[in-house]
Scaffold this active site. Sequence first.
Site, PDB file in Angstrom:
ATOM      1  CD  GLU A 201      39.007  39.309  47.199  1.00 39.61           C
ATOM      2  OE1 GLU A 201      38.662  39.922  45.907  1.00 39.61           O
ATOM      3  OE2 GLU A 201      38.899  39.632  48.281  1.00 39.61           O
ATOM      4  CD  GLU A 277      34.156  38.647  44.633  1.00 38.70           C
ATOM      5  OE1 GLU A 277      34.349  39.733  45.113  1.00 38.70           O
ATOM      6  OE2 GLU A 277      34.276  37.560  45.833  1.00 38.70           O
TER       7      GLU A 277
END
Length: 636
Positions: A201, A277
């Site tokens: 991320e 995710e």
Amino acid sequence: MTTWSLRRRPARTLGLLLLVVLGFLVLRRLDWSTLVPLRLRHRQLGLQAKGWNFMLEDSTFWIFGGSIHYFRVPREYWRDRLLKMKACGLNTLTTYVPWNLHEPERGKFDFSGNLDLEAFVLMAAEIGLWVILRPGPYICSEMDLGGLPSWLLQDPGMRLRTTYKGFTEAVDLYFDHLMSRVVPLQYKRGGPIIAVQVENEYGSYNKDPAYMPYVKKALEDRGIVELLLTSDNKDGLSKGIVQGVLATINLQSTHELQLLTTFLFNVQGTQPKMVMEYWTGWFDSWGGPHNILDSSEVLKTVSAIVDAGSSINLYMFHGGTNFGFMNGAMHFHDYKSDVTSYDYDAVLTEAGDYTAKYMKLRDFFGSISGIPLPPPPDLLPKMPYEPLTPVLYLSLWDALKYLGEPIKSEKPINMENLPVNGGNGQSFGYILYETSITSSGILSGHVHDRGQVFVNTVSIGFLDYKTTKIAVPLIQGYTVLRILVENRGRVNYGENIDDQRKGLIGNLYLNDSPLKNFRIYSLDMKKSFFQRFGLDKWSSLPETPTLPAFFLGSLSISSTPCDTFLKLEGWEKGVVFINGQNLGRYWNIGPQKTLYLPGPWLSSGINQVIVFEETMAGPALQFTETPHLGRNQYIK
């Protein structure tokens, strides 16, 4: 060429027929029987991104993955959890790799016991699961400092997650060691690792445009040859792109599916779609609710993601536990540290039990499998052991004399810069500061994260992020001012990870004058810490114990040990240790009310139980078959 596709129950065929029209899939049940690690002998190409599809050798492939973190699950239960994953119809395991646990001191690596990454990956292969590895170096994962080692913060100019020389030099040395273990486990070397994630991320952090290319090159230079991925949420996706690396996305609701169908395409064009995710629940913070996500909502979203022609990874499939002091924290408006349980309201519970999510997802993935799914393993038994009453006691003030000479310093030293652990500082636990004062007044300073203030041995209150001043009363005679500071967990996500030093930060002031001449005790509460307290050091438990203190008792087990949950009614805040294993923190503000105690950490016979309690001791420790994670709050 073998082409795989999906045939599903009539209620869901409309969306799939649309995909057929679009040319994404050719309807047929998935037959995974030959596409498993131990049966795929002739390997050349590995996992590839070709057009809209993943290809594994000459077969179109969908990643149906789930996350389990080996470091959050007792090693004795790895097989149980992985078999349950396989029985749910998944084909791929994903796991992070925590740098802070594997290199607790510079150049000293630990891949033993519960940190045996290679054994975990090979066990997944044996069970029939492929592996996507997420080695960081930063992993977030609701871990202390996002999995980065705290000794990096000894450098006052440290800029984490950038190409700052002090950071990249440390990453290079860590990757030299880690990748020597990982490279032989890759697909092209006969192992189960089919893809490797580049950092984590980074688009949401994005402080150095040269950093992600550096991490990509660092992996490739050390022999990583499998497909590389990035992983970002909707806010960071466009900024997390790296040339030659497949972008994937993180999300939770059906409202975000446009990110799959539109935004991801706009960012990287015709590439396989992957939700790296899909959040099956959420983590909890001390003082908040227990977050849950309805199982019907999970099934609806997973079905929609697959119907969109996307691969998926369930984060988490099984969350496990933040044993010890590994939990992280968030600090946007307020500082909030994560609870010990990483149950996450995941597909399996913290103790590995089945949930409604598991049953619904097993039916779903079973409906698109060309072969019957293996039967789910039996549940592990739980035991409500008899209550335990501590019989021995050692106050913190009495314990200090067994800890050796304190560190002496004119000014306070933060935890990371203490001259302990071979010059690597202290990573976790508590730190005690002492100095002498001769007057009353207003005490002020910056305490990270929570400091209990004592005049001699009398507690007068707490300092933390919100309370930065406290009145010190006038006491006749020699007065010792003490501050017991707890590292409740370093921030794991956000822009301020460079500022995560713990303890007293800067000077401590009394009436605006800096205090000096400190005695500092490192209370890391490792196994070696307790080895200093032989039985002769303890005394019988008094009617009114002086706190903070350690309490010692024994749990007698006559049969094969089973899992149980420890309940601390009447206790306020502290840490529990069983046979030298740190179960983690408890705190009566909740939401979590029980601590998970794995059966393999117990033995038949006598088990040593130590409780460190900060403020109020209860009469006994209770054991229950049922976890109590707090009042539920549905995620919206």
